[in-house]
Write a protein that holds these residues in place. Structure first.
Motif, PDB file in Angstrom:
ATOM      1  N   UNK A 111       0.814  -1.218   0.000  1.00  0.00           N
ATOM      2  CA  UNK A 111       0.000   0.000   0.000  1.00  0.00           C
ATOM      3  C   UNK A 111       0.843   1.262   0.000  1.00  0.00           C
ATOM      4  N   UNK A 112       1.899   1.279   0.812  1.00  0.00           N
ATOM      5  CA  UNK A 112       2.792   2.439   0.822  1.00  0.00           C
ATOM      6  C   UNK A 112       3.410   2.648  -0.557  1.00  0.00           C
ATOM      7  N   UNK A 113       3.801   1.554  -1.195  1.00  0.00           N
ATOM      8  CA  UNK A 113       4.439   1.650  -2.509  1.00  0.00           C
ATOM      9  C   UNK A 113       3.474   2.170  -3.569  1.00  0.00           C
ATOM     10  N   UNK A 114       2.239   1.728  -3.526  1.00  0.00           N
ATOM     11  CA  UNK A 114       1.250   2.202  -4.503  1.00  0.00           C
ATOM     12  C   UNK A 114       0.971   3.680  -4.293  1.00  0.00           C
ATOM     13  N   UNK A 115       0.836   4.096  -3.038  1.00  0.00           N
ATOM     14  CA  UNK A 115       0.619   5.518  -2.753  1.00  0.00           C
ATOM     15  C   UNK A 115       1.819   6.345  -3.207  1.00  0.00           C
ATOM     16  N   UNK A 116       3.016   5.845  -2.971  1.00  0.00           N
ATOM     17  CA  UNK A 116       4.224   6.557  -3.400  1.00  0.00           C
ATOM     18  C   UNK A 116       4.250   6.692  -4.917  1.00  0.00           C
ATOM     19  N   UNK A 117       3.902   5.627  -5.621  1.00  0.00           N
ATOM     20  CA  UNK A 117       3.880   5.683  -7.087  1.00  0.00           C
ATOM     21  C   UNK A 117       2.915   6.747  -7.577  1.00  0.00           C
ATOM     22  N   UNK A 118       1.763   6.824  -6.953  1.00  0.00           N
ATOM     23  CA  UNK A 118       0.769   7.818  -7.350  1.00  0.00           C
ATOM     24  C   UNK A 118       1.295   9.237  -7.150  1.00  0.00           C
ATOM     25  N   UNK A 119       1.812   9.530  -5.977  1.00  0.00           N
ATOM     26  CA  UNK A 119       2.259  10.895  -5.688  1.00  0.00           C
ATOM     27  C   UNK A 119       3.501  11.269  -6.489  1.00  0.00           C
ATOM     28  N   UNK A 120       4.444  10.345  -6.640  1.00  0.00           N
ATOM     29  CA  UNK A 120       5.650  10.647  -7.416  1.00  0.00           C
ATOM     30  C   UNK A 120       5.321  10.956  -8.875  1.00  0.00           C
ATOM     31  N   UNK A 121       4.273  10.352  -9.401  1.00  0.00           N
ATOM     32  CA  UNK A 121       3.934  10.515 -10.818  1.00  0.00           C
ATOM     33  C   UNK A 121       3.162  11.799 -11.125  1.00  0.00           C
ATOM     34  N   UNK A 122       2.687  12.511 -10.124  1.00  0.00           N
ATOM     35  CA  UNK A 122       1.836  13.686 -10.370  1.00  0.00           C
ATOM     36  C   UNK A 122       2.455  14.730 -11.309  1.00  0.00           C
ATOM     37  N   UNK A 123       3.671  15.216 -11.069  1.00  0.00           N
ATOM     38  CA  UNK A 123       4.194  16.260 -11.970  1.00  0.00           C
ATOM     39  C   UNK A 123       4.467  15.764 -13.385  1.00  0.00           C
ATOM     40  N   UNK A 124       5.003  14.572 -13.508  1.00  0.00           N
ATOM     41  CA  UNK A 124       5.314  14.038 -14.835  1.00  0.00           C
ATOM     42  C   UNK A 124       4.076  13.794 -15.673  1.00  0.00           C
ATOM     43  N   UNK A 125       3.033  13.281 -15.047  1.00  0.00           N
ATOM     44  CA  UNK A 125       1.814  13.030 -15.795  1.00  0.00           C
ATOM     45  C   UNK A 125       1.107  14.339 -16.157  1.00  0.00           C
ATOM     46  N   UNK A 126       1.252  15.356 -15.313  1.00  0.00           N
ATOM     47  CA  UNK A 126       0.698  16.664 -15.666  1.00  0.00           C
ATOM     48  C   UNK A 126       1.410  17.220 -16.893  1.00  0.00           C
ATOM     49  N   UNK A 127       2.715  17.123 -16.894  1.00  0.00           N
ATOM     50  CA  UNK A 127       3.503  17.635 -18.018  1.00  0.00           C
ATOM     51  C   UNK A 127       3.194  16.874 -19.309  1.00  0.00           C
ATOM     52  N   UNK A 128       2.945  15.585 -19.201  1.00  0.00           N
ATOM     53  CA  UNK A 128       2.659  14.776 -20.387  1.00  0.00           C
ATOM     54  C   UNK A 128       1.214  14.865 -20.844  1.00  0.00           C
ATOM     55  N   UNK A 129       0.386  15.614 -20.123  1.00  0.00           N
ATOM     56  CA  UNK A 129      -1.016  15.764 -20.512  1.00  0.00           C
ATOM     57  C   UNK A 129      -1.865  14.563 -20.173  1.00  0.00           C
ATOM     58  N   UNK A 130      -1.456  13.772 -19.190  1.00  0.00           N
ATOM     59  CA  UNK A 130      -2.179  12.560 -18.846  1.00  0.00           C
ATOM     60  C   UNK A 130      -3.171  12.733 -17.702  1.00  0.00           C
ATOM     61  N   UNK A 131      -3.244  13.920 -17.125  1.00  0.00           N
ATOM     62  CA  UNK A 131      -4.259  14.175 -16.102  1.00  0.00           C
ATOM     63  C   UNK A 131      -5.593  14.418 -16.785  1.00  0.00           C
ATOM     64  N   UNK A 132      -6.646  14.123 -16.086  1.00  0.00           N
ATOM     65  CA  UNK A 132      -7.982  14.349 -16.630  1.00  0.00           C
ATOM     66  C   UNK A 132      -8.236  15.854 -16.642  1.00  0.00           C
ATOM     67  N   UNK A 133      -8.497  16.378 -17.813  1.00  0.00           N
ATOM     68  CA  UNK A 133      -8.825  17.795 -17.961  1.00  0.00           C
ATOM     69  C   UNK A 133     -10.145  17.885 -18.695  1.00  0.00           C
ATOM     70  N   UNK A 134     -11.004  18.727 -18.203  1.00  0.00           N
ATOM     71  CA  UNK A 134     -12.297  18.898 -18.836  1.00  0.00           C
ATOM     72  C   UNK A 134     -12.151  19.980 -19.903  1.00  0.00           C
ATOM     73  N   UNK A 135     -12.095  19.548 -21.144  1.00  0.00           N
ATOM     74  CA  UNK A 135     -11.936  20.487 -22.249  1.00  0.00           C
ATOM     75  C   UNK A 135     -13.243  20.751 -22.968  1.00  0.00           C
ATOM     76  N   UNK A 136     -14.285  20.062 -22.578  1.00  0.00           N
ATOM     77  CA  UNK A 136     -15.580  20.235 -23.218  1.00  0.00           C
ATOM     78  C   UNK A 136     -16.039  21.686 -23.133  1.00  0.00           C
ATOM     79  N   UNK A 137     -15.882  22.308 -21.982  1.00  0.00           N
ATOM     80  CA  UNK A 137     -16.275  23.708 -21.805  1.00  0.00           C
ATOM     81  C   UNK A 137     -15.276  24.624 -22.509  1.00  0.00           C
ATOM     82  N   UNK A 138     -13.996  24.341 -22.345  1.00  0.00           N
ATOM     83  CA  UNK A 138     -12.961  25.203 -22.923  1.00  0.00           C
ATOM     84  C   UNK A 138     -13.078  25.315 -24.444  1.00  0.00           C
ATOM     85  N   UNK A 139     -13.392  24.215 -25.100  1.00  0.00           N
ATOM     86  CA  UNK A 139     -13.469  24.227 -26.562  1.00  0.00           C
ATOM     87  C   UNK A 139     -14.608  25.095 -27.080  1.00  0.00           C
TER      88      UNK A 139
END
Length: 169
Positions: free
Chosen positions: A49-77
């Motif tokens: 469990x600690x390892x899975x939580x660590x993987x999630x938190x460590x990946x936050x900045x990289x996935x944001x930079x790669x555009x892999x976070x969920x973004x609601x573009x329906x309104x923006x478009x």
């Protein structure tokens, strides 16, 4: 400075990968010891469990930079360019404020766990500040990523890539 920040994102992503491997190893070891050796290693589930939580938190900045976070573009478009730009600025500023608060809270949690000698309630009795460090580092990296995105936006550049799944829709 930009190279240093990108290397920090890469380091966090590497730590995320290592954390996923550690979680996989803990689960496999737990299954093998229970099914083959008929022995239970106390605390192994907690470490997974600690390892899975660590993987999630460590990946936050990289996935944001790669555009892999969920973004609601329906309104923006559907917004006019000028309103869309203002809305994006607002979203980046709000995200930076929220992630700074998260980072401050995470660092404070690590410190409180350290000074109070708080340990896990499971059989492993791990000092909680140790697994909480991954949460604090990930949140700091996430806040840094939003600050980086704002700076790049000021310079007229983009920070977040468009993910493959968003591109195909």
């Amino acid at each position: 400075m930009e190279k240093l920040v990108h290397n920090f994102y890469r380091l966090l992503m590497l730590l995320s990968c290592m954390s996923m491997l550690a979680a996989f190893g803990a689960v496999v070891l737990g299954v093998l010891t229970r099914e083959v050796v008929h022995m239970n290693i106390p605390g192994l589930d907690a470490y997974a469990g600690y390892s899975i939580a660590a993987a999630l938190f460590f990946a936050l900045p990289g996935t944001l930079q790669n555009g892999d976070h969920i973004r609601v573009t329906l309104v923006l478009e559907r917004l006019p360019e000028r309103i869309r730009s203002g809305f994006e600025w607002f979203c980046l500023l709000a995200a930076l404020g929220l992630t700074l608060y998260m980072a401050q809270y995470a660092v404070r949690s690590v410190w409180i766990s350290y000074i109070t000698h708080d340990v896990s309630a499971s059989a492993d009795a791990t000092p909680l500040w140790i697994p909480q460090i991954s949460m604090a580092l990930g949140c700091i990296g996430f806040a840094l990523a939003f600050a980086h995105a704002l700076i790049l936006r000021l310079q007229g550049k983009t920070f977040m890539a468009v993910s493959e799944s968003a591109r195909s829709e």
